[in-house]
Design a protein around this motif. Sequence first.
Motif, PDB file in Angstrom:
ATOM      1  N   MET A  15     -30.285   7.462  -9.500  1.00 32.73           N
ATOM      2  CA  MET A  15     -31.512   8.274  -9.746  1.00 32.73           C
ATOM      3  C   MET A  15     -31.613   8.210 -11.357  1.00 32.73           C
ATOM      4  O   MET A  15     -32.615   7.966 -12.198  1.00 32.73           O
ATOM      5  N   GLY A  16     -30.462   8.563 -11.750  1.00 35.05           N
ATOM      6  CA  GLY A  16     -30.048   8.577 -13.169  1.00 35.05           C
ATOM      7  C   GLY A  16     -30.373   7.468 -13.994  1.00 35.05           C
ATOM      8  O   GLY A  16     -31.177   7.378 -15.245  1.00 35.05           O
ATOM      9  N   ILE A  17     -30.238   6.412 -13.296  1.00 41.03           N
ATOM     10  CA  ILE A  17     -30.355   5.136 -14.166  1.00 41.03           C
ATOM     11  C   ILE A  17     -31.966   4.296 -14.012  1.00 41.03           C
ATOM     12  O   ILE A  17     -32.601   4.222 -14.932  1.00 41.03           O
ATOM     13  N   ASN A  18     -32.104   4.254 -12.727  1.00 38.83           N
ATOM     14  CA  ASN A  18     -33.313   3.716 -12.354  1.00 38.83           C
ATOM     15  C   ASN A  18     -34.659   4.400 -12.498  1.00 38.83           C
ATOM     16  O   ASN A  18     -35.745   4.037 -12.544  1.00 38.83           O
ATOM     17  N   PHE A  19     -34.402   5.861 -12.197  1.00 41.95           N
ATOM     18  CA  PHE A  19     -35.736   6.846 -12.440  1.00 41.95           C
ATOM     19  C   PHE A  19     -35.803   7.396 -13.909  1.00 41.95           C
ATOM     20  O   PHE A  19     -36.252   7.203 -14.618  1.00 41.95           O
ATOM     21  N   TRP A  20     -34.618   8.376 -14.010  1.00 42.02           N
ATOM     22  CA  TRP A  20     -34.619   9.066 -15.276  1.00 42.02           C
ATOM     23  C   TRP A  20     -34.373   8.264 -16.366  1.00 42.02           C
ATOM     24  O   TRP A  20     -34.849   8.498 -17.556  1.00 42.02           O
ATOM     25  N   ILE A  39     -41.939  -0.856 -25.503  1.00 44.65           N
ATOM     26  CA  ILE A  39     -40.633  -0.175 -24.738  1.00 44.65           C
ATOM     27  C   ILE A  39     -40.757  -1.048 -23.318  1.00 44.65           C
ATOM     28  O   ILE A  39     -41.580  -0.824 -22.458  1.00 44.65           O
ATOM     29  N   PHE A  40     -39.567  -1.877 -23.004  1.00 45.23           N
ATOM     30  CA  PHE A  40     -39.283  -2.292 -21.819  1.00 45.23           C
ATOM     31  C   PHE A  40     -38.481  -1.419 -21.111  1.00 45.23           C
ATOM     32  O   PHE A  40     -37.110  -1.695 -21.272  1.00 45.23           O
ATOM     33  N   ASN A  41     -38.567  -0.701 -20.258  1.00 43.13           N
ATOM     34  CA  ASN A  41     -37.713  -0.144 -19.359  1.00 43.13           C
ATOM     35  C   ASN A  41     -37.193  -0.633 -18.177  1.00 43.13           C
ATOM     36  O   ASN A  41     -37.938  -0.673 -17.180  1.00 43.13           O
ATOM     37  N   ASN A  42     -36.166  -1.612 -18.397  1.00 44.18           N
ATOM     38  CA  ASN A  42     -35.658  -2.457 -17.734  1.00 44.18           C
ATOM     39  C   ASN A  42     -34.252  -2.244 -17.060  1.00 44.18           C
ATOM     40  O   ASN A  42     -33.830  -2.671 -15.810  1.00 44.18           O
ATOM     41  N   ALA A  43     -33.631  -1.485 -17.503  1.00 46.25           N
ATOM     42  CA  ALA A  43     -32.011  -1.307 -17.091  1.00 46.25           C
ATOM     43  C   ALA A  43     -32.222  -0.759 -15.598  1.00 46.25           C
ATOM     44  O   ALA A  43     -33.113   0.198 -15.132  1.00 46.25           O
ATOM     45  N   GLY A  44     -31.313  -1.241 -14.563  1.00 47.84           N
ATOM     46  CA  GLY A  44     -31.395  -0.802 -13.221  1.00 47.84           C
ATOM     47  C   GLY A  44     -30.186  -1.232 -12.463  1.00 47.84           C
ATOM     48  O   GLY A  44     -29.480  -1.950 -12.967  1.00 47.84           O
ATOM     49  N   VAL A  45     -29.979  -0.573 -11.339  1.00 49.32           N
ATOM     50  CA  VAL A  45     -28.718  -0.756 -10.505  1.00 49.32           C
ATOM     51  C   VAL A  45     -29.188  -0.778  -9.230  1.00 49.32           C
ATOM     52  O   VAL A  45     -30.310  -0.197  -8.774  1.00 49.32           O
ATOM     53  N   ALA A  46     -28.472  -1.319  -8.197  1.00 51.36           N
ATOM     54  CA  ALA A  46     -28.897  -1.082  -6.661  1.00 51.36           C
ATOM     55  C   ALA A  46     -27.636  -0.713  -6.009  1.00 51.36           C
ATOM     56  O   ALA A  46     -26.653  -0.265  -6.411  1.00 51.36           O
ATOM     57  N   HIS A  47     -28.006  -0.015  -4.807  1.00 54.24           N
ATOM     58  CA  HIS A  47     -27.158   0.699  -3.855  1.00 54.24           C
ATOM     59  C   HIS A  47     -27.524   0.385  -2.444  1.00 54.24           C
ATOM     60  O   HIS A  47     -28.774   0.627  -2.074  1.00 54.24           O
ATOM     61  N   GLY A  48     -26.594   0.123  -1.620  1.00 53.43           N
ATOM     62  CA  GLY A  48     -26.801  -0.173  -0.009  1.00 53.43           C
ATOM     63  C   GLY A  48     -26.130   0.703   0.781  1.00 53.43           C
ATOM     64  O   GLY A  48     -25.067   0.937   0.528  1.00 53.43           O
ATOM     65  N   SER A  49     -26.791   1.399   1.582  1.00 55.46           N
ATOM     66  CA  SER A  49     -26.534   2.476   2.231  1.00 55.46           C
ATOM     67  C   SER A  49     -27.518   3.135   3.428  1.00 55.46           C
ATOM     68  O   SER A  49     -28.600   2.973   2.886  1.00 55.46           O
ATOM     69  N   THR A  50     -27.122   3.460   4.387  1.00 59.33           N
ATOM     70  CA  THR A  50     -28.098   4.589   5.041  1.00 59.33           C
ATOM     71  C   THR A  50     -28.326   5.513   4.423  1.00 59.33           C
ATOM     72  O   THR A  50     -27.303   5.997   3.572  1.00 59.33           O
ATOM     73  N   ILE A  51     -29.499   6.248   4.731  1.00 60.42           N
ATOM     74  CA  ILE A  51     -29.657   7.595   4.031  1.00 60.42           C
ATOM     75  C   ILE A  51     -28.953   8.670   4.587  1.00 60.42           C
ATOM     76  O   ILE A  51     -28.246   9.539   3.649  1.00 60.42           O
ATOM     77  N   GLU A  52     -28.508   8.794   5.891  1.00 59.29           N
ATOM     78  CA  GLU A  52     -27.230   9.759   6.229  1.00 59.29           C
ATOM     79  C   GLU A  52     -25.914   9.589   5.300  1.00 59.29           C
ATOM     80  O   GLU A  52     -25.050  10.387   5.031  1.00 59.29           O
ATOM     81  N   ALA A  53     -25.516   8.260   5.152  1.00 57.81           N
ATOM     82  CA  ALA A  53     -24.239   7.818   4.686  1.00 57.81           C
ATOM     83  C   ALA A  53     -24.261   8.016   3.196  1.00 57.81           C
ATOM     84  O   ALA A  53     -23.324   8.631   2.646  1.00 57.81           O
ATOM     85  N   ALA A  54     -25.537   8.228   2.661  1.00 59.19           N
ATOM     86  CA  ALA A  54     -25.583   7.974   0.987  1.00 59.19           C
ATOM     87  C   ALA A  54     -25.155   9.393   0.503  1.00 59.19           C
ATOM     88  O   ALA A  54     -25.672  10.428   1.023  1.00 59.19           O
ATOM     89  N   SER A  55     -24.288   9.546  -0.325  1.00 58.46           N
ATOM     90  CA  SER A  55     -23.905  10.916  -0.736  1.00 58.46           C
ATOM     91  C   SER A  55     -24.698  11.414  -1.763  1.00 58.46           C
ATOM     92  O   SER A  55     -25.366  10.543  -2.504  1.00 58.46           O
ATOM     93  N   TYR A  56     -24.805  12.815  -2.209  1.00 56.46           N
ATOM     94  CA  TYR A  56     -25.404  13.128  -3.114  1.00 56.46           C
ATOM     95  C   TYR A  56     -25.227  12.438  -4.619  1.00 56.46           C
ATOM     96  O   TYR A  56     -26.156  12.306  -5.427  1.00 56.46           O
ATOM     97  N   GLU A  57     -23.742  12.450  -4.691  1.00 57.68           N
ATOM     98  CA  GLU A  57     -23.371  11.447  -5.983  1.00 57.68           C
ATOM     99  C   GLU A  57     -24.009  10.351  -6.062  1.00 57.68           C
ATOM    100  O   GLU A  57     -24.423   9.786  -7.245  1.00 57.68           O
ATOM    101  N   ASP A  58     -24.192   9.332  -4.700  1.00 52.77           N
ATOM    102  CA  ASP A  58     -25.009   8.072  -5.028  1.00 52.77           C
ATOM    103  C   ASP A  58     -26.117   8.333  -5.415  1.00 52.77           C
ATOM    104  O   ASP A  58     -26.903   7.352  -6.277  1.00 52.77           O
TER     105      ASP A  58
END
Length: 281
Positions: free
Chosen positions: A112-117, A88-107
Motif C-alpha cells: 500500500m505504501g508504494i502502490n497506493f500511497w 507527473i507519471f506515478n508509475n512506481a510499483g511492486v507486486a505481492h503474491g499471497s492469499t488474503i489469510e496468509a498476508a501479514s499486515y506488514e505485507d
Amino acid sequence: MKNFKDKVAAITGAGSGIGRALAIDLAGRGCNLAVSDVNLEGLAETVRLAQEAGRVTITSQKLDVANRQDVHAWADKVVADHGSVNLIFNNAGVAHGSTIEAASYEDFEWIMGINFWGVVHGTKAFLPHLRASGDGHVINISSVFGIIGVPTQGTYNATKFAVRGFTEALRQELDIEGARISATSVHPGGIKTNIANAARFDKSTEAITGQSQEKSKKNFEKLFRTTPEQAAHTILKGVEKNARRVLIGSDAYAIDAMQRLLPSAYQAILGGLAKRQQRKG
C-alpha cells in the motif's frame, strides 16, 4: 496536451520498465525530464538512454514514493530545477503474491505504501505545480488487476483498485472545476518488465496454484506480451487524447470486456481455471 515538446515530465519508478520507456520516448519528443527511483544504478542507465534519445534537460533523484515528505520535497526541487512541471507519471510499483489469510499486515502496509500511497503522494505533491504551469496532466498507473480480482493477488488488487477509484474521482473533480489539468488512469496487462522477478511471493500461493513459487513466477512472466516501449507509446497517445482510461495490450482489452459482460460471473470462471491448474499441479 497535444504535444510534449519543451514540457517538463516527472516520472517515478523510472529505473526500469515502463518508467524508463516513458523517459526515453518523451526525451525523443523534446520533453525535459525529472526521473526518480529507489534503484540508483537503474536510474543512471535511464538517464543515459534518455540523453541519447533527445537533447533535453534531465534531472534525477533517488526516491522512495512511500515517504510523503521526500515526494513533496522532490516535487518542489523539480520546479526549482526546471522552472515548472507539466506532467507527473506515478508509475512506481511492486507486486505481492499471497492469499488474503496468509498476508501479514506488514505485507499490506508495504505494498500500500508504494502502490497506493505513492500515487497519492505524487498526485498531491505535484498538483499545485501543475496548476501553476497552466497545462498539466496526472497519469496514474493502475493495472488490469484494478479491473478484476484475482486469487493470490488480493493485496495487489487492493492497491490497484484504489488507484483506479482515486484517479477517476480526481478526473471528475477537475472536469467539474474546468481546470487546465487532467488525469488518466492506466491499466496495463502483462508487460515485459521485472516486476514479477522482484515480487514478494508467500508459500500460501502454492496451495492455490499447485505450483512452486519459482514456477508460478515463470508462468506469470509467460503471460507478459507487451513491451515497455509499446506501453509507453500507448500511454502518451492516451495523454494526447485526454483519455480517462488507457488499456494496454490485447489481454487488457479482453479482461476489461470480460468484466463488463460478466461483472460477477467472471469470478467463478477464474476460480474454475485456478482449480484446474491446482489439480494439474
